[in-house]
Design an enzyme around this catalytic site. Sequence first.
Site, short mmCIF file in Angstrom:
data_model
loop_
_atom_site.label_atom_id
_atom_site.label_comp_id
_atom_site.label_asym_id
_atom_site.label_seq_id
_atom_site.Cartn_x
_atom_site.Cartn_y
_atom_site.Cartn_z
N LYS A 8 34.45 62.66 35.78
CA LYS A 8 35.32 62.10 36.82
C LYS A 8 35.18 60.59 36.90
O LYS A 8 36.16 59.89 37.17
CB LYS A 8 35.01 62.75 38.17
CG LYS A 8 35.45 64.21 38.24
CD LYS A 8 35.07 64.87 39.56
CE LYS A 8 35.55 66.32 39.59
NZ LYS A 8 35.16 67.01 40.83
N GLY A 60 49.54 70.28 37.60
CA GLY A 60 48.60 71.37 37.83
C GLY A 60 48.96 72.16 39.07
O GLY A 60 48.09 72.72 39.74
N ARG A 117 37.95 57.66 36.70
CA ARG A 117 38.02 56.59 37.70
C ARG A 117 38.00 55.21 37.04
O ARG A 117 38.75 54.32 37.44
CB ARG A 117 36.85 56.69 38.68
CG ARG A 117 36.98 57.80 39.71
CD ARG A 117 35.93 57.61 40.79
NE ARG A 117 35.98 58.66 41.80
CZ ARG A 117 35.31 58.63 42.94
NH1 ARG A 117 34.54 57.59 43.22
NH2 ARG A 117 35.41 59.61 43.82
N ARG A 159 54.75 72.56 32.18
CA ARG A 159 54.32 72.27 30.82
C ARG A 159 54.73 73.41 29.89
O ARG A 159 54.29 74.56 30.09
CB ARG A 159 52.81 72.09 30.77
CG ARG A 159 52.33 70.83 31.47
CD ARG A 159 50.84 70.63 31.28
NE ARG A 159 50.06 71.45 32.19
CZ ARG A 159 48.75 71.69 32.03
NH1 ARG A 159 48.12 71.20 31.00
NH2 ARG A 159 48.11 72.42 32.91
#
Length: 318
Positions: free
Chosen positions: A144, A16, A148, A41
């Site tokens: 998120k 990213g 995790r 990508r």
Amino acid sequence: MRERERMLKSKVLIVGGTGYIGKRLVKASLDEGHETYVLYRPEIGVDIEKVQLLLSFKEQGANLVTASFHDHQSLVNAVKLVDVVISAISGVHIRSHQILLQLKLVHAIREAGNIKRFLPSEFGMDPARMEHALEPGRVTFDDKMVVRKAIEEAKIPHTYISANCFAGYFLGGLCQLGVIMPSRDSVVFYGDGNVKAITVDEDDIAKYTIKTIDDPRTLNKTVYIRPPKNILSPLEIVQTWEKLIGKELKKSSISAEQFLSSMKGKSYAEQVAMVHYYHVCIEGCLANFEIGDGGVEACELYPEVKYTTVHEYMKRYL
């Protein structure tokens, strides 16, 4: 001597790297002397601006690595080139798409088996402290936590970065949602304007993040970036701006109830953002807790980093 130091530093892969935080991470990694790889990508297609940005990274000394999220082995091969992986996959993706990309990366790291540190794409509020968040804004934190959980179940060494509010959005809008240039006339506070928030320059976020990757003190910890001079209420931020422009703004406020009621009829994305602003500006979720044993504070760990204060940051808008 510098070459020896470079050899001792971890090799870093940034996923990213053309994004808002990602491009800053690339620069910070190179500035710190890390052998830096940026994932290219093929699915970006003919996005010429991203391609040119990738080529500029190459000119600065970064290595471009081609891999696709549609090709698991290519991701594994890319991961095997480095010691550390940092994900900066943008949060603007559709929810399910972003989770999928992050989990694919986790699976590739697990299979590669060589990574000594993974930093997933977080960089905002600590999701572990947002179990009480309102719908639909809590989706960001829930997502998120899914990532995790996958990281920890795979026993991947990791560091989580909680960078609080991005200065460009929070300061540029004088803490108002949907505004990115500070007004010289008026401002609306959510609540009474006295709740403390924490704002961090985006370049500083990248600098602190890169500092953590070879630091044993941050292993399997959450790193909170809390610049002491940037722990300010919206009122204090507006007062800083008023001093810079030599003019007092017309101030008004809306209550918590009014703010939440105004969400009706908004798009899903707007409602998510509004919930985040509610928790920051009205609830004070960024500064109402002690860090505790599970985390560390970046400014204490790295006092050599001269962070940008709110006052310094806002001078750019003059």
